[in-house]
Design a protein around this motif. Structure first.
Motif, mmCIF file in Angstrom:
data_model
loop_
_atom_site.group_PDB
_atom_site.id
_atom_site.type_symbol
_atom_site.label_atom_id
_atom_site.label_comp_id
_atom_site.label_asym_id
_atom_site.label_seq_id
_atom_site.Cartn_x
_atom_site.Cartn_y
_atom_site.Cartn_z
ATOM 1 N N PHE A 99 64.864 94.272 -21.426
ATOM 2 C CA PHE A 99 66.191 94.830 -21.118
ATOM 3 C C PHE A 99 67.278 94.000 -21.747
ATOM 4 C CE2 PHE A 99 63.088 95.990 -17.879
ATOM 5 C CZ PHE A 99 63.525 97.337 -17.536
ATOM 6 N N VAL A 100 68.293 94.555 -22.134
ATOM 7 C CA VAL A 100 69.437 93.848 -22.687
ATOM 8 C C VAL A 100 70.675 94.167 -22.197
ATOM 9 C CG1 VAL A 100 71.002 93.283 -24.825
ATOM 10 C CG2 VAL A 100 68.321 94.292 -25.000
ATOM 11 N N THR A 101 71.654 93.025 -21.683
ATOM 12 C CA THR A 101 72.656 93.391 -20.563
ATOM 13 C C THR A 101 73.864 92.516 -21.047
ATOM 14 O OG1 THR A 101 73.390 93.604 -18.534
ATOM 15 C CG2 THR A 101 71.844 91.675 -19.001
ATOM 16 N N HIS A 102 74.923 93.097 -20.964
ATOM 17 C CA HIS A 102 76.305 92.396 -20.989
ATOM 18 C C HIS A 102 77.186 92.781 -19.747
ATOM 19 C CE1 HIS A 102 79.985 90.993 -23.550
ATOM 20 N NE2 HIS A 102 79.834 90.414 -22.373
ATOM 21 N N MET A 103 76.728 91.924 -18.772
ATOM 22 C CA MET A 103 77.261 92.196 -17.384
ATOM 23 C C MET A 103 79.023 91.951 -17.312
ATOM 24 S SD MET A 103 75.094 92.358 -15.024
ATOM 25 C CE MET A 103 73.188 92.734 -15.124
ATOM 26 N N PRO A 104 79.336 92.627 -16.069
ATOM 27 C CA PRO A 104 80.726 92.929 -16.134
ATOM 28 C C PRO A 104 81.537 91.477 -16.188
ATOM 29 C CG PRO A 104 79.590 94.396 -14.301
ATOM 30 C CD PRO A 104 78.754 93.412 -15.159
ATOM 31 N N SER A 105 82.769 91.619 -16.781
ATOM 32 C CA SER A 105 83.663 90.444 -17.103
ATOM 33 C C SER A 105 84.016 89.591 -15.789
ATOM 34 C CB SER A 105 84.751 90.668 -17.653
ATOM 35 O OG SER A 105 85.735 89.997 -18.070
ATOM 36 N N ARG A 106 84.260 88.286 -16.127
ATOM 37 C CA ARG A 106 84.736 87.430 -15.059
ATOM 38 C C ARG A 106 86.366 87.368 -15.216
ATOM 39 N NH1 ARG A 106 80.729 83.023 -14.218
ATOM 40 N NH2 ARG A 106 82.421 81.449 -13.839
ATOM 41 N N SER A 107 86.841 88.290 -15.894
ATOM 42 C CA SER A 107 88.463 88.616 -16.024
ATOM 43 C C SER A 107 88.920 88.799 -15.033
ATOM 44 C CB SER A 107 88.808 89.605 -16.977
ATOM 45 O OG SER A 107 90.082 89.591 -17.158
ATOM 46 N N GLY A 108 89.809 87.990 -14.335
ATOM 47 C CA GLY A 108 90.591 88.356 -12.931
ATOM 48 C C GLY A 108 89.705 87.403 -11.928
ATOM 49 N N GLY A 109 88.820 86.558 -12.416
ATOM 50 C CA GLY A 109 88.189 85.386 -11.505
ATOM 51 C C GLY A 109 87.008 85.605 -11.322
ATOM 52 N N GLU A 110 86.233 84.511 -11.122
ATOM 53 C CA GLU A 110 84.722 84.490 -10.890
ATOM 54 C C GLU A 110 84.410 85.333 -9.760
ATOM 55 O OE1 GLU A 110 80.904 84.097 -9.413
ATOM 56 O OE2 GLU A 110 82.698 82.560 -8.665
ATOM 57 N N LYS A 111 84.939 84.651 -8.571
ATOM 58 C CA LYS A 111 84.747 85.249 -7.266
ATOM 59 C C LYS A 111 85.051 86.684 -7.034
ATOM 60 C CE LYS A 111 84.863 83.804 -2.385
ATOM 61 N NZ LYS A 111 85.401 82.824 -1.430
ATOM 62 N N PRO A 112 86.348 87.027 -7.284
ATOM 63 C CA PRO A 112 86.744 88.511 -7.215
ATOM 64 C C PRO A 112 85.858 89.419 -7.781
ATOM 65 C CG PRO A 112 88.767 87.247 -7.413
ATOM 66 C CD PRO A 112 87.418 86.228 -7.817
ATOM 67 N N THR A 113 85.229 89.117 -9.061
ATOM 68 C CA THR A 113 84.560 89.880 -9.726
ATOM 69 C C THR A 113 82.901 89.728 -9.729
ATOM 70 O OG1 THR A 113 84.481 88.438 -11.628
ATOM 71 C CG2 THR A 113 86.149 89.955 -11.719
ATOM 72 N N ARG A 114 82.628 88.849 -8.787
ATOM 73 C CA ARG A 114 81.109 88.539 -8.618
ATOM 74 C C ARG A 114 80.340 89.765 -8.028
ATOM 75 N NH1 ARG A 114 80.310 83.914 -4.298
ATOM 76 N NH2 ARG A 114 81.535 82.687 -5.870
ATOM 77 N N PRO A 115 81.084 90.504 -7.036
ATOM 78 C CA PRO A 115 80.379 91.674 -6.576
ATOM 79 C C PRO A 115 80.011 92.805 -7.643
ATOM 80 C CG PRO A 115 82.196 91.182 -5.144
ATOM 81 C CD PRO A 115 82.419 90.064 -6.438
ATOM 82 N N PHE A 116 80.838 92.857 -8.849
ATOM 83 C CA PHE A 116 80.413 93.714 -9.703
ATOM 84 C C PHE A 116 79.301 93.445 -10.469
ATOM 85 C CE2 PHE A 116 85.466 93.999 -9.878
ATOM 86 C CZ PHE A 116 85.419 94.764 -8.636
ATOM 87 N N ARG A 117 79.034 92.140 -10.708
ATOM 88 C CA ARG A 117 77.866 91.721 -11.380
ATOM 89 C C ARG A 117 76.672 91.545 -10.607
ATOM 90 N NH1 ARG A 117 81.896 88.690 -12.913
ATOM 91 N NH2 ARG A 117 81.291 86.932 -11.589
ATOM 92 N N ARG A 118 76.999 91.497 -9.156
ATOM 93 C CA ARG A 118 75.903 91.760 -8.235
ATOM 94 C C ARG A 118 75.327 93.084 -8.265
ATOM 95 N NH1 ARG A 118 78.130 90.400 -3.470
ATOM 96 N NH2 ARG A 118 78.004 88.362 -3.883
ATOM 97 N N TYR A 119 76.242 94.057 -8.338
ATOM 98 C CA TYR A 119 76.075 95.424 -8.176
ATOM 99 C C TYR A 119 75.160 95.846 -9.742
ATOM 100 C CZ TYR A 119 76.309 100.526 -8.227
ATOM 101 O OH TYR A 119 76.168 101.834 -8.227
ATOM 102 N N ALA A 120 75.740 95.381 -10.601
ATOM 103 C CA ALA A 120 75.162 95.763 -11.883
ATOM 104 C C ALA A 120 73.585 95.179 -11.925
ATOM 105 C CB ALA A 120 75.908 95.198 -13.101
ATOM 106 N N ALA A 121 73.553 93.918 -11.622
ATOM 107 C CA ALA A 121 72.293 93.299 -11.462
ATOM 108 C C ALA A 121 71.209 94.095 -10.515
ATOM 109 C CB ALA A 121 72.312 91.944 -10.864
ATOM 110 N N SER A 122 71.562 94.667 -9.552
ATOM 111 C CA SER A 122 70.818 95.439 -8.514
ATOM 112 C C SER A 122 70.425 96.489 -9.202
ATOM 113 C CB SER A 122 71.603 95.861 -7.485
ATOM 114 O OG SER A 122 72.474 96.615 -7.490
ATOM 115 N N ARG A 123 71.069 97.397 -10.368
ATOM 116 C CA ARG A 123 70.853 98.347 -10.956
ATOM 117 C C ARG A 123 69.760 97.948 -12.073
ATOM 118 N NH1 ARG A 123 71.982 103.802 -9.829
ATOM 119 N NH2 ARG A 123 72.110 104.074 -12.126
#
Length: 320
Positions: free
Chosen positions: A169-193
């Motif tokens: 599995f090759v991934t490039h998770m959602p960016s941290r642009s806008g801050g690590e904490k505000p964007t953390r849920p997006f990477r968590r969701y992508a990780a769940s997928r």
């Protein structure tokens, strides 16, 4: 060069070592504007003044990096798999595998076609001499409220010379642009997928050999990385360092850390020979602001530095 490659392939077959490379290429764009993507800055008239000369220089330096990851001098052998992040489209991969310094390697490739706004994707190069492609598809990450469209996850399976099947599995998770904490849920969701897909593979074979690799936009100790550990994946790159001064793959404000990771299933962990950051001197530059060394990047903002990438490659070797 061809004779050396063929000899190295024979050595690889006899010793059953298998080499995986991960590399964020730092904006490997062509020079043409895609009207459906926000890529105008990487055109001759854009803010990066991205000309054909700069494009081909970057292609060949990416190829040089990949070939060098095979080792040094007599120990060199062609990497079997190369996971790439920040590649724009199919034409770039054709140029890289067929027209750059990498052309004699005879790599094949598969890649995604994602809804990412800038048009960047992930790809996997594979040597058909040591990896027989069985299946591949993209896994879409739906957009959450407040989230920008992101890269698809690439799934690839293939048969090795040993007869083992490897799932990648090759991934490039959602960016941290806008801050690590505000964007953390997006990477968590992508990780769940991604982990749902890993579970699907395991449902068919509980002992499947699985590799999850790419730019996770999270450091090893960040909260989202715990999800992978709970799913039974081991980050073999967590403590990887180089032999020429690099402490990780990325340096930010004078601090070394890795956003890039290679994670494997338990059965594959037993076959690991080594995992390291490849930091050959030509990939490093002096950090004039903070001291020490840093990756020899291609751009700093819009300023062209004529380098390689702002990320160093990861190299993992397995014995099957």
């Amino acid at each position: 060069m061809v004779e050396k490659m063929l000899t190295s392939l024979l050595i690889s077959a006899l010793t059953s070592f298998f080499t995986l490379v991960e590399l964020n290429c730092e904006n490997l764009f062509d020079c043409r504007h895609d009207s459906l993507k926000q890529d105008y800055e990487f055109t001759p008239d854009g803010s990066y003044h991205w000309t054909p000369t700069r494009y081909w220089q970057h292609l060949n330096r990416t190829a040089q990096t990949i070939l060098a990851c095979g080792g040094e001098e007599q120990a060199w052998q062609l990497p079997d798999l190369v996971a790439l992040c920040e590649v724009e489209n199919d034409s770039v991969l054709v140029d890289l595998t067929r027209r750059s310094l990498l052309r004699s390697a005879r790599y094949e490739y598969v890649m995604t076609d994602s809804p990412d706004a800038r048009g960047i994707d992930v790809a996997l190069l594979y040597s058909p001499f040591t990896f027989q492609l069985l299946n591949h598809h993209a896994i879409r990450v739906p957009v959450l409220p407040g989230m920008r469209p992101t890269r698809d996850i690439l799934y690839v399976s293939g048969r090795l010379l040993s007869g083992d099947t490897l799932h990648v599995f090759v991934t490039h998770m959602p960016s941290r642009s806008g801050g690590e904490k505000p964007t953390r849920p997006f990477r968590r969701y992508a990780a769940s997928r991604l982990l749902q897909a890993v579970d699907s593979v395991r449902s068919l074979s509980s002992q499947a050999h699985i590799v999850v690799v790419g730019d996770f936009n999270d450091y090893a100790n960040d909260k989202n990385m715990r999800l992978y550990r709970r799913a039974g994946l081991c980050d073999i790159s967590a403590d990887a360092t180089g032999s020429h001064g690099a402490k990780a793959t990325y340096r930010y404000h004078g601090r070394w850390a890795s956003l890039d990771h290679i994670m494997v299933s338990e059965g594959l962990l037993r076959m690991l020979s080594c995992c390291l950051v490849f930091d050959a001197p030509f990939l490093l530059a002096d950090d004039e602001r903070y001291g020490g060394l840093q990756p020899r990047r291609n751009y700093l903002g819009p300023r062209y530095l004529n380098g390689f990438s702002d990320h160093l490659p990861l190299v993992a070797r397995f014995g099957f």
